[in-house]
Design a protein around this motif. Structure first.
Motif, PDB file in Angstrom:
ATOM      1  N   PHE A  82       2.524  16.727  -5.322  1.00 58.79           N
ATOM      2  CA  PHE A  82       2.966  15.335  -5.314  1.00 58.79           C
ATOM      3  C   PHE A  82       2.196  14.590  -4.228  1.00 58.79           C
ATOM      4  O   PHE A  82       1.927  15.148  -3.167  1.00 58.79           O
ATOM      5  N   ALA A  83       1.863  13.343  -4.494  1.00 56.87           N
ATOM      6  CA  ALA A  83       1.139  12.535  -3.517  1.00 56.87           C
ATOM      7  C   ALA A  83       1.858  11.212  -3.317  1.00 56.87           C
ATOM      8  O   ALA A  83       2.469  10.675  -4.246  1.00 56.87           O
ATOM      9  N   TRP A  84       1.765  10.693  -2.104  1.00 58.13           N
ATOM     10  CA  TRP A  84       2.331   9.394  -1.765  1.00 58.13           C
ATOM     11  C   TRP A  84       1.547   8.847  -0.590  1.00 58.13           C
ATOM     12  O   TRP A  84       0.744   9.542   0.020  1.00 58.13           O
ATOM     13  N   GLN A  85       1.779   7.601  -0.263  1.00 60.21           N
ATOM     14  CA  GLN A  85       1.156   6.984   0.895  1.00 60.21           C
ATOM     15  C   GLN A  85       2.248   6.602   1.866  1.00 60.21           C
ATOM     16  O   GLN A  85       3.307   6.119   1.461  1.00 60.21           O
TER      17      GLN A  85
ATOM     18  N   PRO B  99       0.803  -1.227   0.000  1.00 57.62           N
ATOM     19  CA  PRO B  99       0.000   0.000   0.000  1.00 57.62           C
ATOM     20  C   PRO B  99       0.835   1.277   0.000  1.00 57.62           C
ATOM     21  O   PRO B  99       0.300   2.349  -0.226  1.00 57.62           O
ATOM     22  N   ILE B 100       2.139   1.188   0.227  1.00 55.07           N
ATOM     23  CA  ILE B 100       2.959   2.398   0.250  1.00 55.07           C
ATOM     24  C   ILE B 100       3.765   2.596  -1.033  1.00 55.07           C
ATOM     25  O   ILE B 100       4.672   3.405  -1.075  1.00 55.07           O
ATOM     26  N   ARG B 101       3.392   1.932  -2.094  1.00 51.13           N
ATOM     27  CA  ARG B 101       4.078   2.117  -3.379  1.00 51.13           C
ATOM     28  C   ARG B 101       3.420   3.177  -4.246  1.00 51.13           C
ATOM     29  O   ARG B 101       3.896   3.476  -5.324  1.00 51.13           O
ATOM     30  N   PHE B 102       2.314   3.752  -3.800  1.00 46.23           N
ATOM     31  CA  PHE B 102       1.611   4.776  -4.573  1.00 46.23           C
ATOM     32  C   PHE B 102       2.437   6.067  -4.626  1.00 46.23           C
ATOM     33  O   PHE B 102       2.956   6.534  -3.622  1.00 46.23           O
ATOM     34  N   ARG B 103       2.542   6.664  -5.831  1.00 46.98           N
ATOM     35  CA  ARG B 103       3.153   7.980  -6.032  1.00 46.98           C
ATOM     36  C   ARG B 103       2.356   8.674  -7.130  1.00 46.98           C
ATOM     37  O   ARG B 103       1.879   8.028  -8.063  1.00 46.98           O
ATOM     38  N   ALA B 104       2.239   9.994  -7.037  1.00 42.10           N
ATOM     39  CA  ALA B 104       1.554  10.755  -8.086  1.00 42.10           C
ATOM     40  C   ALA B 104       2.168  12.134  -8.205  1.00 42.10           C
ATOM     41  O   ALA B 104       2.686  12.690  -7.231  1.00 42.10           O
ATOM     42  N   CYS B 105       2.115  12.686  -9.403  1.00 46.52           N
ATOM     43  CA  CYS B 105       2.593  14.033  -9.700  1.00 46.52           C
ATOM     44  C   CYS B 105       1.476  14.750 -10.457  1.00 46.52           C
ATOM     45  O   CYS B 105       0.818  14.142 -11.304  1.00 46.52           O
ATOM     46  N   PHE B 106       1.270  16.031 -10.157  1.00 46.54           N
ATOM     47  CA  PHE B 106       0.242  16.798 -10.847  1.00 46.54           C
ATOM     48  C   PHE B 106       0.455  18.281 -10.588  1.00 46.54           C
ATOM     49  O   PHE B 106       1.372  18.670  -9.873  1.00 46.54           O
ATOM     50  N   LYS B 107      -0.397  19.093 -11.171  1.00 41.84           N
ATOM     51  CA  LYS B 107      -0.417  20.537 -10.911  1.00 41.84           C
ATOM     52  C   LYS B 107      -1.810  20.900 -10.440  1.00 41.84           C
ATOM     53  O   LYS B 107      -2.783  20.268 -10.838  1.00 41.84           O
ATOM     54  N   THR B 108      -1.872  21.911  -9.575  1.00 42.92           N
ATOM     55  CA  THR B 108      -3.166  22.412  -9.125  1.00 42.92           C
ATOM     56  C   THR B 108      -3.184  23.935  -9.234  1.00 42.92           C
ATOM     57  O   THR B 108      -2.180  24.590  -8.915  1.00 42.92           O
ATOM     58  N   PRO B 109      -4.302  24.512  -9.679  1.00 41.76           N
ATOM     59  CA  PRO B 109      -4.403  25.972  -9.728  1.00 41.76           C
ATOM     60  C   PRO B 109      -4.744  26.574  -8.358  1.00 41.76           C
ATOM     61  O   PRO B 109      -4.742  27.784  -8.192  1.00 41.76           O
ATOM     62  N   MET B 110      -5.007  25.719  -7.376  1.00 45.62           N
ATOM     63  CA  MET B 110      -5.373  26.196  -6.047  1.00 45.62           C
ATOM     64  C   MET B 110      -4.127  26.707  -5.315  1.00 45.62           C
ATOM     65  O   MET B 110      -3.070  26.102  -5.394  1.00 45.62           O
ATOM     66  N   THR B 111      -4.261  27.812  -4.604  1.00 45.57           N
ATOM     67  CA  THR B 111      -3.121  28.405  -3.900  1.00 45.57           C
ATOM     68  C   THR B 111      -2.906  27.726  -2.554  1.00 45.57           C
ATOM     69  O   THR B 111      -3.839  27.158  -1.968  1.00 45.57           O
ATOM     70  N   GLN B 112      -1.671  27.830  -2.068  1.00 43.17           N
ATOM     71  CA  GLN B 112      -1.371  27.277  -0.750  1.00 43.17           C
ATOM     72  C   GLN B 112      -2.235  27.941   0.320  1.00 43.17           C
ATOM     73  O   GLN B 112      -2.698  27.276   1.251  1.00 43.17           O
ATOM     74  N   ALA B 113      -2.450  29.257   0.217  1.00 45.71           N
ATOM     75  CA  ALA B 113      -3.253  29.976   1.212  1.00 45.71           C
ATOM     76  C   ALA B 113      -4.668  29.414   1.269  1.00 45.71           C
ATOM     77  O   ALA B 113      -5.210  29.157   2.351  1.00 45.71           O
TER      78      ALA B 113
ATOM     79  N   LEU C 113      10.828   7.246  -1.433  1.00 43.97           N
ATOM     80  CA  LEU C 113      11.502   7.179  -2.725  1.00 43.97           C
ATOM     81  C   LEU C 113      10.641   6.459  -3.755  1.00 43.97           C
ATOM     82  O   LEU C 113       9.966   5.488  -3.444  1.00 43.97           O
ATOM     83  N   ALA C 114      10.699   6.946  -4.967  1.00 42.09           N
ATOM     84  CA  ALA C 114      10.013   6.314  -6.092  1.00 42.09           C
ATOM     85  C   ALA C 114      11.060   5.629  -6.966  1.00 42.09           C
ATOM     86  O   ALA C 114      12.247   5.955  -6.893  1.00 42.09           O
ATOM     87  N   PRO C 115      10.642   4.688  -7.794  1.00 44.27           N
ATOM     88  CA  PRO C 115      11.606   4.087  -8.720  1.00 44.27           C
ATOM     89  C   PRO C 115      12.209   5.167  -9.619  1.00 44.27           C
ATOM     90  O   PRO C 115      11.539   6.147  -9.961  1.00 44.27           O
ATOM     91  N   GLY C 116      13.443   5.003 -10.001  1.00 44.83           N
ATOM     92  CA  GLY C 116      14.143   5.985 -10.817  1.00 44.83           C
ATOM     93  C   GLY C 116      13.455   6.303 -12.129  1.00 44.83           C
ATOM     94  O   GLY C 116      13.548   7.418 -12.634  1.00 44.83           O
ATOM     95  N   TRP C 117      12.734   5.351 -12.702  1.00 47.07           N
ATOM     96  CA  TRP C 117      12.074   5.576 -13.981  1.00 47.07           C
ATOM     97  C   TRP C 117      10.832   6.448 -13.842  1.00 47.07           C
ATOM     98  O   TRP C 117      10.343   6.986 -14.826  1.00 47.07           O
ATOM     99  N   PHE C 118      10.295   6.630 -12.629  1.00 47.68           N
ATOM    100  CA  PHE C 118       9.162   7.546 -12.411  1.00 47.68           C
ATOM    101  C   PHE C 118       9.766   8.886 -12.015  1.00 47.68           C
ATOM    102  O   PHE C 118       9.780   9.289 -10.865  1.00 47.68           O
TER     103      PHE C 118
END
Length: 158
Positions: A146-149, A68-82, A98-103
């Protein structure tokens, strides 16, 4: 002569086993993560305590049924940190894994350094997405996210 053949066989077998183990650990068990359109990434609301979908663009991810801890994701959001900090729960102890080097869109060391410096803020995506595992989402000021578990220490509390 027989000793050389046996030694060669043992070395070759060890080499093949080593290559197979490497391939199994780094490539074999990962699949492209499946995201529901409109609910690709979720953050837990401060008010309701429930996960809610956020705006996310260009979501790519990997996952595995083997852990369950192999999940990784990358994205962009227009929402501000504030806006995010006012609406969603901050995650108290984020530790990007850590993610695999190919990701290559996911750099755990850079994300960790940004979290420590305050350049990025970590939010609770979903608590106990698997027993004892939380989904964490880190968002940078420029919208990169970025997201991970990660393990939360609550294995028996679900």
């Amino acid at each position: 002569m027989n000793g050389k053949i046996i030694a060669g066989f043992l070395v070759l077998t060890g080499l093949v086993a080593g290559i197979a183990m490497y391939w199994l650990q780094v490539y074999a068990f990962y699949d492209e993560a499946k995201f529901t359109p409109g609910a690709e990434i979720m953050l837990t609301s401060v008010e309701s305590g429930q996960p809610e979908a956020i705006l996310a663009e260009g979501v790519t991810g990997i996952d595995s049924d083997s852990s369950p801890i192999r999940f990784r994701a990358c994205f962009k959001t227009p929402m501000t940190q504030a806006m995010l900090t006012e609406t969603y729960r901050i995650y108290p102890a984020p530790t990007p894994l850590l993610a695999p080097g190919w990701f290559d869109c996911f750099d755990a060391e850079a994300i960790g350094a940004a979290l420590e410096s305050g350049e990025a803020i970590a939010f609770l995506g979903q608590a106990n997405i698997h027993p004892g595992v939380d989904r964490v989402v880190a968002v940078f000021a420029d919208g990169r996210a970025f997201a991970w578990q990660q393990l939360n220490g609550d294995e028996g509390n679900e």
